[in-house]
Structures are given as structure tokens and as C-alpha cells.
Design a protein around this motif. Structure first.
Motif, PDB file in Angstrom:
ATOM      1  N   ALA A  47      -3.870  37.288-105.817  1.00 56.36           N
ATOM      2  CA  ALA A  47      -2.930  37.552-104.729  1.00 56.36           C
ATOM      3  C   ALA A  47      -3.379  38.818-104.016  1.00 56.36           C
ATOM      4  CB  ALA A  47      -1.510  37.716-105.268  1.00 56.36           C
ATOM      5  N   LYS A  48      -3.166  38.864-102.722  1.00 54.35           N
ATOM      6  CA  LYS A  48      -3.667  39.994-101.938  1.00 54.35           C
ATOM      7  C   LYS A  48      -3.065  41.323-102.371  1.00 54.35           C
ATOM      8  CE  LYS A  48      -0.307  39.349 -98.199  1.00 54.35           C
ATOM      9  NZ  LYS A  48      -0.112  39.028 -96.768  1.00 54.35           N
ATOM     10  N   GLY A  49      -1.801  41.297-102.812  1.00 54.75           N
ATOM     11  CA  GLY A  49      -1.154  42.537-103.223  1.00 54.75           C
ATOM     12  C   GLY A  49      -1.838  43.201-104.403  1.00 54.75           C
ATOM     13  N   GLN A  50      -2.510  42.402-105.253  1.00 53.08           N
ATOM     14  CA  GLN A  50      -3.174  42.946-106.430  1.00 53.08           C
ATOM     15  C   GLN A  50      -4.349  43.842-106.068  1.00 53.08           C
ATOM     16  OE1 GLN A  50      -4.272  39.496-108.700  1.00 53.08           O
ATOM     17  NE2 GLN A  50      -2.185  39.096-109.380  1.00 53.08           N
ATOM     18  N   ASN A  71       6.821  52.204-101.734  1.00 54.31           N
ATOM     19  CA  ASN A  71       7.152  52.214-100.311  1.00 54.31           C
ATOM     20  C   ASN A  71       6.985  50.846 -99.655  1.00 54.31           C
ATOM     21  OD1 ASN A  71       7.801  54.971-100.237  1.00 54.31           O
ATOM     22  ND2 ASN A  71       5.658  55.552 -99.989  1.00 54.31           N
ATOM     23  N   GLY A  72       6.667  49.838-100.456  1.00 53.27           N
ATOM     24  CA  GLY A  72       6.647  48.469 -99.961  1.00 53.27           C
ATOM     25  C   GLY A  72       5.389  48.036 -99.234  1.00 53.27           C
ATOM     26  N   TRP A  73       4.307  48.825 -99.311  1.00 53.10           N
ATOM     27  CA  TRP A  73       3.116  48.473 -98.542  1.00 53.10           C
ATOM     28  C   TRP A  73       2.313  47.336 -99.153  1.00 53.10           C
ATOM     29  CZ3 TRP A  73       2.987  49.404 -93.759  1.00 53.10           C
ATOM     30  CH2 TRP A  73       3.629  50.525 -93.240  1.00 53.10           C
ATOM     31  N   SER A  74       2.519  47.045-100.436  1.00 52.12           N
ATOM     32  CA  SER A  74       1.795  45.923-101.039  1.00 52.12           C
ATOM     33  C   SER A  74       2.243  44.590-100.447  1.00 52.12           C
ATOM     34  CB  SER A  74       2.000  45.900-102.563  1.00 52.12           C
ATOM     35  OG  SER A  74       3.370  45.762-102.890  1.00 52.12           O
ATOM     36  N   GLU A  75       3.391  44.603 -99.735  1.00 53.29           N
ATOM     37  CA  GLU A  75       3.896  43.378 -99.106  1.00 53.29           C
ATOM     38  C   GLU A  75       3.641  43.342 -97.606  1.00 53.29           C
ATOM     39  OE1 GLU A  75       5.089  40.916-100.837  1.00 53.29           O
ATOM     40  OE2 GLU A  75       4.952  42.027-102.727  1.00 53.29           O
ATOM     41  N   ARG A  76       3.304  44.483 -96.986  1.00 47.81           N
ATOM     42  CA  ARG A  76       3.210  44.485 -95.527  1.00 47.81           C
ATOM     43  C   ARG A  76       2.011  45.247 -94.963  1.00 47.81           C
ATOM     44  NH1 ARG A  76       6.646  49.121 -93.731  1.00 47.81           N
ATOM     45  NH2 ARG A  76       7.340  50.219 -95.598  1.00 47.81           N
ATOM     46  N   ASP A  77       1.061  45.584 -95.794  1.00 44.63           N
ATOM     47  CA  ASP A  77      -0.143  46.274 -95.336  1.00 44.63           C
ATOM     48  C   ASP A  77      -1.053  45.285 -94.614  1.00 44.63           C
ATOM     49  OD1 ASP A  77      -2.572  47.580 -95.047  1.00 44.63           O
ATOM     50  OD2 ASP A  77      -2.468  48.555 -97.004  1.00 44.63           O
ATOM     51  N   PRO A  78      -1.334  45.485 -93.325  1.00 38.71           N
ATOM     52  CA  PRO A  78      -2.187  44.544 -92.591  1.00 38.71           C
ATOM     53  C   PRO A  78      -3.610  44.482 -93.131  1.00 38.71           C
ATOM     54  CG  PRO A  78      -1.801  46.520 -91.289  1.00 38.71           C
ATOM     55  CD  PRO A  78      -0.866  46.580 -92.456  1.00 38.71           C
ATOM     56  N   LEU A  79      -4.059  45.547 -93.799  1.00 36.91           N
ATOM     57  CA  LEU A  79      -5.405  45.529 -94.359  1.00 36.91           C
ATOM     58  C   LEU A  79      -5.508  44.577 -95.549  1.00 36.91           C
ATOM     59  CD1 LEU A  79      -6.504  49.271 -94.156  1.00 36.91           C
ATOM     60  CD2 LEU A  79      -7.340  47.336 -92.802  1.00 36.91           C
ATOM     61  N   LEU A  80      -4.389  44.330 -96.228  1.00 36.18           N
ATOM     62  CA  LEU A  80      -4.415  43.361 -97.328  1.00 36.18           C
ATOM     63  C   LEU A  80      -4.616  41.953 -96.780  1.00 36.18           C
ATOM     64  CD1 LEU A  80      -1.646  44.624 -99.776  1.00 36.18           C
ATOM     65  CD2 LEU A  80      -4.086  45.136 -99.724  1.00 36.18           C
ATOM     66  N   ASP A  81      -3.984  41.668 -95.641  1.00 34.73           N
ATOM     67  CA  ASP A  81      -4.212  40.368 -95.000  1.00 34.73           C
ATOM     68  C   ASP A  81      -5.673  40.230 -94.610  1.00 34.73           C
ATOM     69  OD1 ASP A  81      -1.526  39.550 -95.130  1.00 34.73           O
ATOM     70  OD2 ASP A  81      -1.032  40.661 -93.311  1.00 34.73           O
ATOM     71  N   TYR A  82      -6.244  41.308 -94.110  1.00 33.04           N
ATOM     72  CA  TYR A  82      -7.644  41.244 -93.689  1.00 33.04           C
ATOM     73  C   TYR A  82      -8.564  41.121 -94.904  1.00 33.04           C
ATOM     74  CZ  TYR A  82     -11.573  41.682 -90.583  1.00 33.04           C
ATOM     75  OH  TYR A  82     -12.712  41.392 -89.865  1.00 33.04           O
ATOM     76  N   ALA A  83      -8.240  41.826 -95.973  1.00 36.67           N
ATOM     77  CA  ALA A  83      -9.050  41.749 -97.186  1.00 36.67           C
ATOM     78  C   ALA A  83      -9.084  40.329 -97.736  1.00 36.67           C
ATOM     79  CB  ALA A  83      -8.504  42.707 -98.242  1.00 36.67           C
TER      80      ALA A  83
END
Length: 238
Positions: A47-50, A71-83
Motif C-alpha cells: 500500500a502506498k501509505g507504507q 498529521n494524516g499525511w500518509s492518507e493525503r500526501d500527493p507524493l505517495l500517489d506519485y510513488a
């Protein structure tokens, strides 16, 4: 030193690393030689959050990782989507997030002191995610081919991590289950093992009880146990 020479030396150093500590050190040195300050390597994640909650190798502190998730960034960080994409390496700056109207993320990186970074999606097995991110806290000018150099480092580092047993299921069953927990969940488990109630943990960590309740359920699920006592036993055996 020319970028090609820097990359060649970094590749050689990574290939000669014999354990996790040494590999982390040589990657950090390579990252600095490319003009960045920190790195985060995630390999074979489901999963991207990992990528941020359970990195394979990083020089982020444990507290930094916990704060990121809190702070909730594991669910909404745009760089995770890109990764998690199959895109080309991305060299981003503050202007990147302004152009995409991601002012929430811009505020986050600015408050963190971040100036720029590179995110490199890496080849992975089907249904898995691998990526490397480099971060800079200084307004440095990077070589135009730095993204390609980062991609090379990411591929070599992933292969070396596999060779020394950091990925591909080389850990024990209990340890593997524990590694599936996010940093925040590991902190919660630590307090659970110490006999704290969900209400007490919420106060200690500055979270709502509802949030702690949710994470406790997730902890039990990931550890494949049904009680807090069983979860504490796994924690004690690590």
C-alpha cells in the motif's frame, strides 16, 4: 566531481554494503553528494501509505515518521500517489504544488522547512510498490540529470536491500507482522503492552479515543490476534 563520477562511486559503495546500517550510511552519503539532505526508500510495499509509515530504509527519525502519520499525511500526501505510479522521476519544488493548487501540501513542506525533492517510482513485483524519495532543506541548484542519477541509486539500493535480506520476506513471522504496523501503531502497541487503556493512550499521544480505538482494531488485525494480551505477547517476543 562530475555527476557521472558521483553516481558511479555511489553505486559501487551501495553494492559493497554488507548490512542495514552500512547500506543506510552509504545511501545517505550518496544522497548528500547529489545535493539532498535526507532519503526514504520503500521496497515491495503493498500500500502506498507504507512507503512512509514503514520504510525499508530512511534517515528520518522515528518521531518524524510518527508525526507525519499523526498529521494524516500518509492518507493525503500527493507524493505517495506519485510513488505508486509508473511515472518518470519527479523533481519538485514549491512551485510544483502551487501549480497544482495543492496549497495544503505546500504549507506542510514549507512548515517542515523543505525546499525541494525528487520522487522516483521504481520497478516492483505485481501489486507492490517501490520508490525512492530525496529531500532538500536548502535552496540548492541541482544538476539537470539528478533525477536519472536518483533513479539509478534507487534501483541499485533496492537490489542490495534484497541481497542482504531487508525485503522479500526475510524476517520472522512475528517480526514481519510487527513491521506491517505504522510507526503510530507501534507506539500505541508499546503503551498497550504497558497496560494502558485506550483512553489513557489517547491522552498520552494527543489523539482522540476514537482514533486510538480504530488503530487498536487495526493492530489486532495486522498481528492476526484477537486480544490485547496476545498483541502484547508478540510485542514482548520481538
Amino acid at each position: 566531481m562530475h555527476l557521472l563520477d558521483i553516481t558511479a562511486k555511489a553505486v559501487a559503495d551501495i553494492c559493497n554494503a554488507n548490512d542495514k546500517i552500512e547500506l543506510k550510511s552509504v545511501i545517505h552519503s550518496a544522497v548528500q553528494s547529489l545535493g539532498f539532505d535526507s532519503f526514504n526508500l520503500g521496497s515491495e510495499k503493498t500500500a502506498k501509505g507504507q512507503f512512509m509509515t514503514d520504510p525499508t530504509l530512511t534517515n528520518w527519525s522515528y518521531d518524524d515518521l510518527v508525526a507525519y502519520e499523526r498529521n494524516g499525511w500518509s492518507e493525503r500526501d500527493p507524493l505517495l500517489d506519485y510513488a505508486a505510479s509508473s511515472g518518470a522521476p519527479l523533481h519538485w519544488t514549491h512551485a510544483t504544488w502551487q501549480a497544482q493548487n495543492r496549497f495544503d501540501y505546500l504549507e506542510y513542506v514549507q512548515s517542515s522547512g523543505l525546499v525541494s525533492g525528487v520522487t522516483v517510482p521504481l520497478l516492483a513485483k505485481p501489486d507492490q510498490i517501490s520508490a525512492l524519495t530525496l529531500l532538500s532543506w536548502s535552496a540548492r541548484e541541482h544538476h539537470k540529470d539528478v533525477t536519472q542519477a536518483a533513479a539509478i541509486l534507487g534501483m541499485v539500493a533496492t537490489q542490495r536491500a534484497a541481497a542482504i535480506g531487508l525485503i522479500s520476506g526475510q524476517t520472522s513471522v512475528g517480526s514481519a507482522k510487527y513491521r506491517s504496523l505504522s510507526p503510530l501503531q507501534r507506539e500505541i502497541l508499546n503503551w498497550m503492552a504497558g497496560g494502558k487503556t485506550n483512553t489513557e493512550i489517547a491522552v498520552i499521544l494527543g489523539q482522540t479515543k476514537r482514533s486510538i480505538d480504530y488503530h487498536v482494531i487495526e493492530i489486532l488485525k495486522k498481528l492476526e490476534v484477537s486480544t490485547r494480551t496476545q498483541a502484547a505477547a508478540i510485542f514482548a517476543s520481538l
